[in-house]
Design a protein around this motif. Structure first.
Motif, PDB file in Angstrom:
ATOM      1  N   UNK A  77       4.036   5.033   6.854  1.00  0.00           N
ATOM      2  CA  UNK A  77       4.394   6.078   5.892  1.00  0.00           C
ATOM      3  C   UNK A  77       4.476   5.479   4.495  1.00  0.00           C
ATOM      4  N   UNK A  78       3.843   6.136   3.531  1.00  0.00           N
ATOM      5  CA  UNK A  78       3.925   5.680   2.142  1.00  0.00           C
ATOM      6  C   UNK A  78       5.365   5.780   1.645  1.00  0.00           C
ATOM      7  N   UNK A  79       5.821   4.745   0.949  1.00  0.00           N
ATOM      8  CA  UNK A  79       7.125   4.759   0.308  1.00  0.00           C
ATOM      9  C   UNK A  79       6.913   4.706  -1.201  1.00  0.00           C
TER      10      UNK A  79
ATOM     11  N   UNK B 206       4.037   0.678   2.238  1.00  0.00           N
ATOM     12  CA  UNK B 206       4.210   1.564   3.385  1.00  0.00           C
ATOM     13  C   UNK B 206       5.322   1.028   4.280  1.00  0.00           C
ATOM     14  N   UNK B 207       5.916   1.930   5.046  1.00  0.00           N
ATOM     15  CA  UNK B 207       6.962   1.555   5.999  1.00  0.00           C
ATOM     16  C   UNK B 207       6.712   2.310   7.298  1.00  0.00           C
ATOM     17  N   UNK B 208       7.503   1.986   8.302  1.00  0.00           N
ATOM     18  CA  UNK B 208       7.342   2.619   9.610  1.00  0.00           C
ATOM     19  C   UNK B 208       8.419   3.669   9.832  1.00  0.00           C
ATOM     20  N   UNK B 209       7.999   4.824  10.316  1.00  0.00           N
ATOM     21  CA  UNK B 209       8.930   5.889  10.703  1.00  0.00           C
ATOM     22  C   UNK B 209       8.296   6.632  11.869  1.00  0.00           C
ATOM     23  N   UNK B 210       8.710   6.285  13.076  1.00  0.00           N
ATOM     24  CA  UNK B 210       8.081   6.817  14.280  1.00  0.00           C
ATOM     25  C   UNK B 210       9.128   7.340  15.249  1.00  0.00           C
TER      26      UNK B 210
END
Length: 541
Positions: A447-449, A316-320
């Motif tokens: 967010x799933x990558x 997962x990664x961050x996208x906010x």
């Protein structure tokens, strides 16, 4: 534990959970939804910022032209007297842009040009190579996209899925500019590290973008004509409740009870205390990291695909989002902007031009006229302040994003953003800060990558437990991307599995494949024959 009953319990009230409820209630099931937050919609929700009531959000919404499942659902959500329902609240953008440090803003059409002048403008933009790629780099990347377009689905899954996008486009062979333009932009679009993201996933989605930008009659990028909750989520919830869905807010799930025979109950923390819910069928529409924390050893042992979720939860990664409220309208262009050189992989849109019914002057002190909505997609690369966003305080994040925006947009002698325009800002409350140090501590909405090699780890919507189904963007879908479309498709697959196992005679939900360019259909058929013979891909003659 499973049978032919009609009671369905859905865990999670985001796009996936609401999509599943929508399809199930229309097919005669009794549906209860448990949503952890006190606001419906999950990541798609919008909310009031601070006490002034200005529209804030987890991140801006956009609806690419390849969306089919979600737009079908939107059409079936009533909205006032609109014959297209909520779908009628989507408006086309006409431009897309790329901003770079110290260079003129690159402006491209967002859809196929509808006039001769617009066609020539698009041709000039592309032939002129505004991104500064060499002829060799342009040809090589074009050849790679041609390879994706002319490869069969089976080859994409078996070969391209197992390598990273960075490797596939041979980013290390070419210039820093090539890497920035064609590699790192994956972060801005889907928060994906190009070195880790699956070449199949990024290649397929890039192909969809190319098709959306070059297909007559299509506009690649569409946005809502108002804040997400106001023009989509709230009308949707009203429709579901009117149809009989028991949608409960502030009910985070705390435990699952069951074994190989199936689930027998779910415990949730409700406003009136801890409560156990029972149903005939259970749909888990929670993010991958949430379900990983709820699975018991018995459930993992009952289905190896569930055990694999633990590994997926690490991808997962961050996208906010962060919104800057401005004292005048600043329509940089009529669509989204990607910030190619911004270290935090930013993208933005000027909202007021698309929200005709939102009176910004009616909020707070009456001085706001626009919301400049920005997504932050790289939290690990040092920003202009020398620190990654993940190591910053709330104020440091807001200050550095603003600096990156200004460095990208105030170019070519044009001053688009100035400090005296900035009224206030609002950062997604999903970012949690340490109360002692003030530094970023956690993200409630990662967010799933789609990392290379993880497709086989991703479960099907129907699990090995007879009454448990999965409806979230980590499920195997044709969309193959962590987005609203993927969530909606996964929900449809979960509903179809319930229909099958329950023996229902109701019609299944429709499932679509990603569109493919017809011009390469013959070459894809030829490649399928080569693939079945164990031969490598061969360029179309």
């Amino acid at each position: 534990m499973a049978g032919t009953g009609k009671r369905v319990l859905i865990l999670g009230g985001g796009v996936a959970g609401m999509s599943a409820a929508h399809e199930l209630i229309d097919r005669g099931f009794a549906v209860t939804v448990l949503e952890a937050r006190d606001i419906p919609g999950g990541k798609a929700r919008s909310m009031a910022s601070h006490s002034d009531g200005l529209p804030g959000e987890h991140g801006f919404r956009f609806f690419p032209s390849f969306y089919q499942h979600l737009t079908h659902t939107l059409q079936n959500i009533p909205y006032r007297n609109n014959r297209l329902g909520v779908l009628g609240n989507l408006v086309d953008t006409t431009r897309a842009g790329a901003a770079r440090f110290g260079k003129d803003l690159i402006i491209l059409n967002s859809g196929f040009p509808d006039t001769p002048d617009a066609f020539m403008e698009m041709a000039d933009d592309l032939v002129g190579n505004p991104f500064g790629l060499s002829a060799e780099e342009t040809r090589f990347f074009g050849a790679r996209m041609m390879q994706i377009a002319s490869s069969c689905h089976e080859r994409r899954v078996e070969e391209y899925e197992k390598i990273g996008w960075w490797q596939f486009i041979e980013a290390d062979r070419f210039s820093d500019n090539y890497r920035s333009v064609l590699g790192s932009t994956t972060r801005s679009l889907v928060a994906a590290d190009p070195r880790k993201a699956s070449a199949r996933t990024i290649g397929d989605i890039t192909l969809q973008a190319v098709m959306g930008l070059s297909t007559p009659g299509k506009t690649y990028d569409r946005v809502l004509n108002g804040p997400t909750s106001k023009v989509w989520i709230d009308p949707w919830l009203e429709h579901l409740r009117a149809r009989g869905v028991d949608y409960r807010l502030s009910c985070p799930v705390t435990a699952l009870q069951g074994d190989a025979r199936g689930l027998c109950g779910v415990t949730a923390s409700t406003p009136s205390g801890e409560q156990t819910f029972e149903a005939d069928w259970y749909v888990v529409a929670l993010p991958v990291e949430k379900i990983a924390g709820l699975l018991t050893d018995d459930l993992r042992a009952a289905d190896p695909a569930l055990a694999a979720v633990d590994g997926l939860s690490q991808h997962v990664a961050w996208m906010n989002g962060i919104q800057y409220y401005l004292t005048r309208e600043v329509p940089v262009l009529h669509g989204h902007v990607l910030y190619v050189d911004a270290p935090w992989a930013l993208s933005s849109i000027s909202q007021s031009q698309f929200w005709p019914d939102v009176d910004f002057a009616g909020f707070g002190d009456g001085k706001v006229r626009d919301s400049f909505s920005v997504d932050i997609s790289d939290w690990d690369t040092p920003g202009l302040c020398g620190k990654p966003a993940r190591a910053c305080t709330r104020e440091e994040i807001a200050k550095d994003v603003w600096r990156q925006l200004r460095a990208s947009l105030n170019t070519g002698g044009v001053l688009r953003l100035s400090d005296n325009l900035l009224h206030s800002w609002f950062l997604d409350p999903g970012i949690v800060f340490d109360p002692h140090t003030g530094v970023t501590q956690a993200n409630l909405d990662p967010l799933l990558v789609n990392s290379a090699g993880t497709w086989r780890q991703r479960p099907q919507a129907a699990t090995g437990l007879p009454n448990l189904f999965l409806a979230s963007d980590y499920v195997q879908t044709n969309t193959d991307l962590a987005c609203m479309e993927g969530a909606n498709e996964a929900a449809r697959r979960a509903v179809n599995a319930i229909l099958q196992r329950s023996g229902s005679s109701r019609p299944p939900c429709q499932i679509w494949s990603l569109p493919e360019p017809e011009v390469f259909a013959r070459w894809r058929r030829d490649d399928l024959a080569r693939f079945r013979q164990g031969k490598p891909w061969k360029a179309a003659a």
